[in-house]
Write a protein that holds these residues in place. Sequence first.
Motif, mmCIF file in Angstrom:
data_model
loop_
_atom_site.group_PDB
_atom_site.id
_atom_site.type_symbol
_atom_site.label_atom_id
_atom_site.label_comp_id
_atom_site.label_asym_id
_atom_site.label_seq_id
_atom_site.Cartn_x
_atom_site.Cartn_y
_atom_site.Cartn_z
ATOM 1 N N ILE A 20 0.829 -1.208 0.000
ATOM 2 C CA ILE A 20 0.000 0.000 0.000
ATOM 3 C C ILE A 20 0.862 1.255 0.000
ATOM 4 O O ILE A 20 0.628 2.184 -0.783
ATOM 5 C CB ILE A 20 -0.979 -0.013 1.192
ATOM 6 N N PHE A 21 1.877 1.293 0.863
ATOM 7 C CA PHE A 21 2.692 2.503 0.969
ATOM 8 C C PHE A 21 3.511 2.756 -0.297
ATOM 9 O O PHE A 21 3.413 3.810 -0.921
ATOM 10 C CB PHE A 21 3.614 2.427 2.183
ATOM 11 N N TRP A 22 4.326 1.781 -0.692
ATOM 12 C CA TRP A 22 5.209 1.995 -1.843
ATOM 13 C C TRP A 22 4.455 1.961 -3.160
ATOM 14 O O TRP A 22 4.805 2.679 -4.103
ATOM 15 C CB TRP A 22 6.350 0.989 -1.849
ATOM 16 N N GLY A 23 3.400 1.138 -3.248
ATOM 17 C CA GLY A 23 2.556 1.158 -4.437
ATOM 18 C C GLY A 23 1.839 2.494 -4.576
ATOM 19 O O GLY A 23 1.713 3.042 -5.670
ATOM 20 N N GLY A 24 1.378 3.033 -3.452
ATOM 21 C CA GLY A 24 0.740 4.349 -3.469
ATOM 22 C C GLY A 24 1.703 5.450 -3.870
ATOM 23 O O GLY A 24 1.341 6.360 -4.626
ATOM 24 N N ALA A 25 2.932 5.365 -3.373
ATOM 25 C CA ALA A 25 3.940 6.361 -3.760
ATOM 26 C C ALA A 25 4.230 6.268 -5.260
ATOM 27 O O ALA A 25 4.353 7.295 -5.942
ATOM 28 C CB ALA A 25 5.219 6.153 -2.949
ATOM 29 N N GLY A 26 4.323 5.050 -5.783
ATOM 30 C CA GLY A 26 4.538 4.874 -7.215
ATOM 31 C C GLY A 26 3.374 5.372 -8.039
ATOM 32 O O GLY A 26 3.551 5.987 -9.095
ATOM 33 N N LEU A 39 4.388 2.789 -10.653
ATOM 34 C CA LEU A 39 3.514 1.941 -9.846
ATOM 35 C C LEU A 39 4.108 0.545 -9.713
ATOM 36 O O LEU A 39 4.199 0.005 -8.610
ATOM 37 C CB LEU A 39 2.115 1.861 -10.450
ATOM 38 N N LEU A 40 4.526 -0.033 -10.811
ATOM 39 C CA LEU A 40 5.131 -1.362 -10.776
ATOM 40 C C LEU A 40 6.406 -1.343 -9.932
ATOM 41 O O LEU A 40 6.639 -2.234 -9.117
ATOM 42 C CB LEU A 40 5.432 -1.858 -12.187
ATOM 43 N N GLY A 41 7.224 -0.325 -10.118
ATOM 44 C CA GLY A 41 8.443 -0.206 -9.322
ATOM 45 C C GLY A 41 8.144 -0.058 -7.844
ATOM 46 O O GLY A 41 8.819 -0.655 -6.994
ATOM 47 N N GLY A 42 7.125 0.710 -7.515
ATOM 48 C CA GLY A 42 6.736 0.887 -6.122
ATOM 49 C C GLY A 42 6.221 -0.405 -5.508
ATOM 50 O O GLY A 42 6.530 -0.721 -4.355
ATOM 51 N N LEU A 43 5.430 -1.148 -6.264
ATOM 52 C CA LEU A 43 4.925 -2.427 -5.765
ATOM 53 C C LEU A 43 6.064 -3.413 -5.530
ATOM 54 O O LEU A 43 6.097 -4.107 -4.508
ATOM 55 C CB LEU A 43 3.903 -3.015 -6.736
ATOM 56 N N LEU A 45 9.232 -2.664 -4.990
ATOM 57 C CA LEU A 45 10.007 -2.156 -3.862
ATOM 58 C C LEU A 45 9.293 -2.463 -2.550
ATOM 59 O O LEU A 45 9.931 -2.864 -1.562
ATOM 60 C CB LEU A 45 10.229 -0.650 -4.002
ATOM 61 N N GLY A 46 7.988 -2.302 -2.515
ATOM 62 C CA GLY A 46 7.216 -2.594 -1.312
ATOM 63 C C GLY A 46 7.297 -4.047 -0.897
ATOM 64 O O GLY A 46 7.473 -4.362 0.280
ATOM 65 N N VAL A 47 7.181 -4.947 -1.861
ATOM 66 C CA VAL A 47 7.274 -6.378 -1.549
ATOM 67 C C VAL A 47 8.690 -6.725 -1.088
ATOM 68 O O VAL A 47 8.871 -7.449 -0.109
ATOM 69 C CB VAL A 47 6.867 -7.236 -2.770
ATOM 70 N N GLY A 48 9.678 -6.185 -1.780
ATOM 71 C CA GLY A 48 11.066 -6.462 -1.393
ATOM 72 C C GLY A 48 11.396 -5.942 -0.005
ATOM 73 O O GLY A 48 12.009 -6.645 0.808
ATOM 74 N N ALA A 49 10.986 -4.726 0.284
ATOM 75 C CA ALA A 49 11.251 -4.155 1.603
ATOM 76 C C ALA A 49 10.486 -4.915 2.681
ATOM 77 O O ALA A 49 11.017 -5.143 3.773
ATOM 78 C CB ALA A 49 10.852 -2.675 1.612
ATOM 79 N N SER A 50 9.276 -5.333 2.388
ATOM 80 C CA SER A 50 8.493 -6.098 3.360
ATOM 81 C C SER A 50 9.139 -7.447 3.655
ATOM 82 O O SER A 50 9.222 -7.859 4.818
ATOM 83 C CB SER A 50 7.081 -6.326 2.842
ATOM 84 N N ILE A 51 9.575 -8.127 2.630
ATOM 85 C CA ILE A 51 10.235 -9.419 2.837
ATOM 86 C C ILE A 51 11.517 -9.250 3.631
ATOM 87 O O ILE A 51 11.835 -10.053 4.511
ATOM 88 C CB ILE A 51 10.479 -10.116 1.481
ATOM 89 N N TYR A 52 12.254 -8.186 3.370
ATOM 90 C CA TYR A 52 13.466 -7.921 4.139
ATOM 91 C C TYR A 52 13.143 -7.665 5.612
ATOM 92 O O TYR A 52 13.809 -8.202 6.501
ATOM 93 C CB TYR A 52 14.217 -6.738 3.535
ATOM 94 N N LEU A 53 12.110 -6.865 5.887
ATOM 95 C CA LEU A 53 11.725 -6.608 7.271
ATOM 96 C C LEU A 53 11.225 -7.877 7.959
ATOM 97 O O LEU A 53 11.497 -8.101 9.143
ATOM 98 C CB LEU A 53 10.653 -5.529 7.334
ATOM 99 N N ILE A 54 10.501 -8.710 7.237
ATOM 100 C CA ILE A 54 10.039 -9.984 7.795
ATOM 101 C C ILE A 54 11.229 -10.867 8.128
ATOM 102 O O ILE A 54 11.276 -11.494 9.188
ATOM 103 C CB ILE A 54 9.072 -10.679 6.818
ATOM 104 N N TRP A 55 12.206 -10.915 7.251
ATOM 105 C CA TRP A 55 13.398 -11.706 7.506
ATOM 106 C C TRP A 55 14.158 -11.165 8.719
ATOM 107 O O TRP A 55 14.631 -11.943 9.546
ATOM 108 C CB TRP A 55 14.297 -11.702 6.276
#
Length: 61
Positions: A20-26, A39-43, A45-55
Amino acid sequence: MKQDEGAAWSIFGYLLSGLIFWGGAGWLLDRWLKTHYFLLGGLLLGVGASIYLIWLRFGRE
């Protein structure tokens, strides 16, 4: 059992908020610059950053 359920909801929350955050920014950048690829880049980036934070939170021992 209750702890595993809380972890699953935390992971879901991380993924959803990243999208939502990075997709919205895109999306806003696309609207502002009249392009179609932020939009695609933001999505992504959002998934990548989320997976990194989860890890960082759940994956390391």
